[in-house]
Scaffold this motif. Structure first.
Motif, PDB file in Angstrom:
ATOM      1  N   ARG A  68       0.859  -1.177   0.000  1.00  0.00           N
ATOM      2  CA  ARG A  68       0.000   0.000   0.000  1.00  0.00           C
ATOM      3  C   ARG A  68       0.895   1.226   0.000  1.00  0.00           C
ATOM      4  O   ARG A  68       2.057   1.164   0.415  1.00  0.00           O
ATOM      5  N   GLU A  69       0.367   2.342  -0.442  1.00  0.00           N
ATOM      6  CA  GLU A  69       1.164   3.568  -0.519  1.00  0.00           C
ATOM      7  C   GLU A  69       1.355   4.196   0.853  1.00  0.00           C
ATOM      8  O   GLU A  69       2.394   4.778   1.139  1.00  0.00           O
ATOM      9  N   SER A  70       0.343   4.095   1.700  1.00  0.00           N
ATOM     10  CA  SER A  70       0.407   4.650   3.049  1.00  0.00           C
ATOM     11  C   SER A  70      -0.557   3.885   3.933  1.00  0.00           C
ATOM     12  O   SER A  70      -1.355   3.068   3.444  1.00  0.00           O
ATOM     13  N   VAL A  71      -0.517   4.170   5.219  1.00  0.00           N
ATOM     14  CA  VAL A  71      -1.429   3.478   6.138  1.00  0.00           C
ATOM     15  C   VAL A  71      -2.878   3.887   5.901  1.00  0.00           C
ATOM     16  O   VAL A  71      -3.794   3.211   6.371  1.00  0.00           O
ATOM     17  N   ASN A  72      -3.105   4.971   5.177  1.00  0.00           N
ATOM     18  CA  ASN A  72      -4.463   5.411   4.878  1.00  0.00           C
ATOM     19  C   ASN A  72      -5.014   4.802   3.596  1.00  0.00           C
ATOM     20  O   ASN A  72      -6.178   5.034   3.241  1.00  0.00           O
ATOM     21  N   ASP A  73      -4.184   4.053   2.867  1.00  0.00           N
ATOM     22  CA  ASP A  73      -4.604   3.428   1.623  1.00  0.00           C
ATOM     23  C   ASP A  73      -4.931   1.951   1.859  1.00  0.00           C
ATOM     24  O   ASP A  73      -4.377   1.320   2.747  1.00  0.00           O
ATOM     25  N   PRO A  74      -5.808   1.396   1.025  1.00  0.00           N
ATOM     26  CA  PRO A  74      -6.133  -0.022   1.175  1.00  0.00           C
ATOM     27  C   PRO A  74      -4.983  -0.901   0.711  1.00  0.00           C
ATOM     28  O   PRO A  74      -4.174  -0.499  -0.132  1.00  0.00           O
ATOM     29  N   TRP A  75      -4.932  -2.096   1.261  1.00  0.00           N
ATOM     30  CA  TRP A  75      -3.941  -3.078   0.816  1.00  0.00           C
ATOM     31  C   TRP A  75      -4.258  -3.540  -0.599  1.00  0.00           C
ATOM     32  O   TRP A  75      -5.413  -3.718  -0.976  1.00  0.00           O
ATOM     33  N   GLU A  76      -3.218  -3.734  -1.396  1.00  0.00           N
ATOM     34  CA  GLU A  76      -3.333  -4.397  -2.687  1.00  0.00           C
ATOM     35  C   GLU A  76      -2.467  -5.640  -2.630  1.00  0.00           C
ATOM     36  O   GLU A  76      -1.500  -5.700  -1.879  1.00  0.00           O
ATOM     37  N   TRP A  77      -2.819  -6.657  -3.443  1.00  0.00           N
ATOM     38  CA  TRP A  77      -2.012  -7.866  -3.462  1.00  0.00           C
ATOM     39  C   TRP A  77      -2.094  -8.511  -4.838  1.00  0.00           C
ATOM     40  O   TRP A  77      -2.935  -8.179  -5.661  1.00  0.00           O
ATOM     41  N   GLU A  78      -1.179  -9.430  -5.056  1.00  0.00           N
ATOM     42  CA  GLU A  78      -1.105 -10.097  -6.347  1.00  0.00           C
ATOM     43  C   GLU A  78      -2.332 -10.952  -6.584  1.00  0.00           C
ATOM     44  O   GLU A  78      -2.805 -11.605  -5.648  1.00  0.00           O
TER      45      GLU A  78
END
Length: 244
Positions: free
Chosen positions: A234-244
């Protein structure tokens, strides 16, 4: 009635509703992978019968489908299933029990159901099966090799990983000093890494228990499902997680 979403792709709300109208519920089947157990759950028991939805883990897809079909048939014939009672008619020679499901698990395991209802405001039960000694996962002496075949969804909302809380994981001194966790790796060998940089300096590496990481940042529980070799970011703690 059975529909395997992994084989057939996403289905529309109308398709789910048609199955509920015809059979009493729709059943979502999720295949196991090399890390997570397979599971299945119902959609529509609450709508059609006012009964909690049901989810079950860790058995073959065929067996999960049969168990939930049997439950749906009983409920359609005016039976009600309750937590903390033994039921002998589902598995030959073994009892099963039901546990109430904490709604914080819905997004992890029952997202299609929540999307169908457009809310998490519906009840659910987890069907739990015992080991070959008829012991349940919370009972002393339960087969330890089966511990992570069925997570217990009435507890442990602070720790959703399929490992022991004290399992050793890798991080860096920067995370321990307060830098945010932005990258998570689940290695091919099963080891976990939690870092603030995509490619951390190994001279800064620290070994801590997984529970400490979840205390530092509870949001890592959102990526508990990463299989071997997968990563999340994620870009920051305020952004959602992304994954493969």
């Amino acid at each position: 009635m059975l529909q395997d979403l992994l084989d057939h792709g996403p289905v529309s709300r109308n398709e789910i509703q048609n199955k509920i109208d015809q059979y009493g519920c729709y059943i979502v089947l999720v295949e196991a992978d090399d890390y997570l157990p397979g599971y299945a759950y119902t959609i529509g028991l609450h709508q059609k019968f006012g009964h909690p939805e049901i989810i079950c883990f860790g058995l073959s897809i065929d067996m999960l489908g049969r168990l939930l079909n049997n439950a749906c048939a009983l409920i359609a014939n005016s039976a009600s299933l309750y937590p903390d009672q033994l039921y002998q008619d589902f598995l030959e020679d073994y009892p099963i029990q039901f546990l109430p499901v904490e709604t914080s698990y819905y997004s992890n395991y029952m997202a299609i159901c929540s999307n169908f209802y457009s809310t998490d405001d519906y009840p659910s039960l987890q069907m739990v099966w015992p080991d070959k000694k008829s012991l349940f996962p919370w009972e002393q002496g339960f087969n330890p090799a089966w511990k992570f075949k069925q997570p217990l969804l009435d507890r442990n909302t602070d720790f959703k990983f399929y490992e022991e809380r004290n399992v050793a994981v890798f991080t860096t001194k920067h995370v321990l000093e307060g830098k945010p966790i932005l990258y998570v790796y689940h290695n091919d060998d099963g080891a976990w890494q939690f870092h603030s940089e995509r490619e951390p300096d190994l001279t800064d590496a620290k070994l801590v228990c997984l529970e400490e990481i979840t205390r530092i940042d509870p949001s890592v529980n959102e990526v508990y499902h990463l299989s071997f070799g997968q990563s999340a970011w994620r870009e920051s703690v305020n952004d959602p997680w992304e994954w493969e």
